[in-house]
Design a protein around this motif. Structure first.
Motif, mmCIF file in Angstrom:
data_model
loop_
_atom_site.group_PDB
_atom_site.id
_atom_site.type_symbol
_atom_site.label_atom_id
_atom_site.label_comp_id
_atom_site.label_asym_id
_atom_site.label_seq_id
_atom_site.Cartn_x
_atom_site.Cartn_y
_atom_site.Cartn_z
ATOM 1 N N PHE A 25 -0.618 3.398 9.260
ATOM 2 C CA PHE A 25 0.833 3.535 9.392
ATOM 3 C C PHE A 25 1.407 4.572 8.441
ATOM 4 C CE2 PHE A 25 -0.103 -0.834 10.692
ATOM 5 C CZ PHE A 25 0.519 -0.870 11.932
ATOM 6 N N LEU A 26 2.069 5.567 8.992
ATOM 7 C CA LEU A 26 2.799 6.512 8.151
ATOM 8 C C LEU A 26 4.278 6.138 8.102
ATOM 9 C CD1 LEU A 26 1.171 9.925 9.144
ATOM 10 C CD2 LEU A 26 0.448 8.247 7.431
ATOM 11 N N THR A 27 4.701 5.368 9.076
ATOM 12 C CA THR A 27 6.069 4.830 9.052
ATOM 13 C C THR A 27 6.040 3.437 9.662
ATOM 14 O OG1 THR A 27 8.389 5.293 9.582
ATOM 15 C CG2 THR A 27 6.762 5.867 11.271
ATOM 16 N N GLN A 28 7.018 2.611 9.278
ATOM 17 C CA GLN A 28 7.179 1.251 9.825
ATOM 18 C C GLN A 28 5.929 0.385 9.664
ATOM 19 O OE1 GLN A 28 8.933 2.974 13.552
ATOM 20 N NE2 GLN A 28 10.357 1.280 13.298
ATOM 21 N N GLY A 29 5.255 0.522 8.538
ATOM 22 C CA GLY A 29 4.104 -0.319 8.213
ATOM 23 C C GLY A 29 4.457 -1.292 7.097
ATOM 24 N N PRO A 30 3.449 -1.657 6.286
ATOM 25 C CA PRO A 30 3.673 -2.695 5.271
ATOM 26 C C PRO A 30 4.324 -2.211 3.979
ATOM 27 C CG PRO A 30 1.357 -2.019 5.286
ATOM 28 C CD PRO A 30 2.027 -1.274 6.410
ATOM 29 N N GLN A 31 4.335 -0.888 3.716
ATOM 30 C CA GLN A 31 4.786 -0.427 2.396
ATOM 31 C C GLN A 31 6.301 -0.576 2.188
ATOM 32 O OE1 GLN A 31 2.861 0.469 -0.188
ATOM 33 N NE2 GLN A 31 1.040 0.068 1.039
ATOM 34 N N VAL A 32 7.076 -0.311 3.234
ATOM 35 C CA VAL A 32 8.533 -0.410 3.071
ATOM 36 C C VAL A 32 8.946 -1.839 2.682
ATOM 37 C CG1 VAL A 32 10.750 -0.266 4.289
ATOM 38 C CG2 VAL A 32 9.147 1.654 4.387
ATOM 39 N N PRO A 33 8.438 -2.872 3.394
ATOM 40 C CA PRO A 33 8.766 -4.232 2.938
ATOM 41 C C PRO A 33 8.286 -4.528 1.509
ATOM 42 C CG PRO A 33 7.838 -4.288 5.157
ATOM 43 C CD PRO A 33 7.730 -2.872 4.687
ATOM 44 N N LEU A 34 7.150 -3.944 1.113
ATOM 45 C CA LEU A 34 6.681 -4.147 -0.272
ATOM 46 C C LEU A 34 7.631 -3.506 -1.274
ATOM 47 C CD1 LEU A 34 2.809 -3.567 -0.004
ATOM 48 C CD2 LEU A 34 4.002 -5.714 -0.553
ATOM 49 N N PHE A 35 8.114 -2.323 -0.930
ATOM 50 C CA PHE A 35 9.064 -1.637 -1.808
ATOM 51 C C PHE A 35 10.372 -2.430 -1.887
ATOM 52 C CE2 PHE A 35 12.042 2.199 -2.364
ATOM 53 C CZ PHE A 35 11.881 2.208 -3.742
ATOM 54 N N GLU A 36 10.803 -2.920 -0.734
ATOM 55 C CA GLU A 36 12.040 -3.727 -0.729
ATOM 56 C C GLU A 36 11.863 -4.982 -1.586
ATOM 57 O OE1 GLU A 36 13.758 -2.337 3.640
ATOM 58 O OE2 GLU A 36 12.474 -4.110 3.520
ATOM 59 N N MET A 246 12.825 5.008 5.892
ATOM 60 C CA MET A 246 11.965 5.544 4.840
ATOM 61 C C MET A 246 10.535 5.555 5.362
ATOM 62 S SD MET A 246 11.378 3.956 1.031
ATOM 63 C CE MET A 246 12.649 4.878 0.178
ATOM 64 N N THR A 247 9.743 6.580 4.980
ATOM 65 C CA THR A 247 8.341 6.612 5.410
ATOM 66 C C THR A 247 7.486 5.705 4.527
ATOM 67 O OG1 THR A 247 7.644 8.402 3.953
ATOM 68 C CG2 THR A 247 8.609 9.050 6.077
#
Ligand SMILES: *Cc1c(COP(=O)(O)O)cnc(C)c1O
Length: 386
Positions: A25-36, A246-247
């Motif tokens: 995933f370059l977008t809409q994967g697990p990292q954005v929720p982790l950052f949030e 966000m990516t």
């Protein structure tokens, strides 16, 4: 040139971004929720919505609070233009409240006066007020919050400078005194994701509205749809949204940076305290800290005591730059920008903001600045401010 602000990218940051590039995933994967989650944990807010800039966060925050045509939003003239533009994006009007002489933040007494005057003259009251925590120091949020209850406006804190800071022992971003708080992760700010921003809130419906607006107003949640799904592919557009996502690379960088935020802010405070000590004998007004605030210390702004200095503001500024000190000026009062002049704002309307602009200079401050570089800034200032 020693810059006024600069990001620090560690090997851990690089590894985090590279591992995303090698993932699915370059977008809409697990990292954005982790950052949030990292943001929520730091500031102790219930919801965080990460987006591609603070400007986008301000826009969807205004929309979530219902700002539209016929409404007016108030903010400070001493801010980046984005704090005011967000109201215009929504078709609303913008107006300004002059700054406090000591903190340079939106003045809560002048806010009260302006609210009283608007009431007395039957002028529109603000739908939203956007206090900006300039340089990382919190505004007088208790009073602004109390006024919001009496006058019925909402509050968006523009905390682009203030992540990692506190107000009355509560983290900036907790939204204890506001509806929504917005952060920026531009490289000159305290924590970076290259470009990026986030909004925090404790209100579930504001959070879900901002979540929709950042991604086209499209949902896959059956509970939000007006009819049953037509198949596994089904989605519905229920609002007019944007692509403000966000990516995954940005979010991974953010997660990695957030693990060091307490050190970043502590070090910024250490460096700022060092400036306080070493510059106190120069003809400068140094930034005063209000007792209730632990500043994120995004910027260190000095004001020249021009009646005690031979050189002009511009001469001091240029001399610093030509001696390798990458100073800057935060900010040109927004109402004096040509675009705002065309909207009818006039010079002279906000005298404290304009007086501040005549004297202010942001000198270098970033957490990985060496004492050696800082000593050089101090030495050049001693030579130039005479
Ligand atoms: C940097 C900044 C913004 C805009 O942030 P972006 O992430 O670049 O959109 C808004 N308000 C203030 C006070 C800022 O300093």
């Amino acid at each position: 040139m020693i810059p006024y602000g600069k990001q620090e990218i560690s090997q851990q940051d690089i590894d985090a971004v590279v591992s995303v590039l090698k993932s699915d995933f370059l977008t809409q994967g697990p990292q954005v929720p982790l950052f949030e989650r990292a943001i929520k944990q730091l500031v102790n807010a219930e919801f965080a919505v990460a987006v591609n800039s603070a400007t986008s966060a301000l826009h969807i925050a205004c929309l979530a609070l219902g700002v539209g045509k016929g409404d007016v939003v108030w903010t400070t003239p001493i801010t980046f233009v984005a704090s005011a533009n967000c109201a215009l994006y929504c078709g609303a009007d913008i107006d300004f409240v002059d700054i406090d002489e000591v903190s340079y933040n939106l003045c809560s007494d002048k806010l009260e006066q302006k609210l009283l005057e608007a009431t007395a003259h039957n002028l529109p009251l603000p739908k939203v007020v956007i206090p900006v925590h300039l340089c990382g120091q919190s505004c007088d949020m208790q009073k602004i919050y109390d006024l919001s209850k009496s006058y019925g406006f909402s509050i968006i804190e523009d905390a682009s400078h203030a992540i990692g800071g506190k107000y009355k022992e509560v983290a900036v971003g907790s939204c204890k005194y506001s509806d929504i708080t917005v952060f920026s992760f531009h490289p000159v700010k305290i924590v970076t994701t290259a470009e990026g921003g986030a909004a925090t809130t404790n209100n579930a419906s504001l959070a879900s509205k901002m979540d929709l607006l950042r991604s086209h107003g499209v949902t896959r949640d059956p509970e939000l749809m007006n009819q049953a799904g037509e198949g596994a592919w089904y989605y519905q557009q229920i609002e007019l949204g944007y692509n403000y996502r966000m990516t995954e690379m940005q979010a991974a960088l953010g997660v990695s940076q957030m693990s060091r935020i307490e050190d970043f802010v502590a070090r910024r405070n250490q460096l700022a305290n060092r400036y306080d000590e070493q510059l106190q004998n120069l003809p400068l007004v140094l930034p005063k800290q209000i007792p209730d605030s632990y500043s994120g210390r995004h910027l260190y702004v000095i004001k020249l005591k021009l009646d005690e200095i031979e050189a002009s503001h511009t001469e001091v500024f240029d001399a610093l730059r030509s001696n390798g000190i990458g100073v800057n000026l935060h900010y040109i009062p927004v109402h004096t920008q040509p675009y705002y002049q065309k909207l009818g704002f006039i010079k002279g309307a906000y005298p404290q903001a304009e007086a501040y602009y005549e004297q202010a200079i942001s000198i270098p401050l970033y957490h990985h600045m060496s004492f050696e570089d800082q000593n050089l800034v101090i030495k050049v200032l001693q030579e130039v401010v005479i």
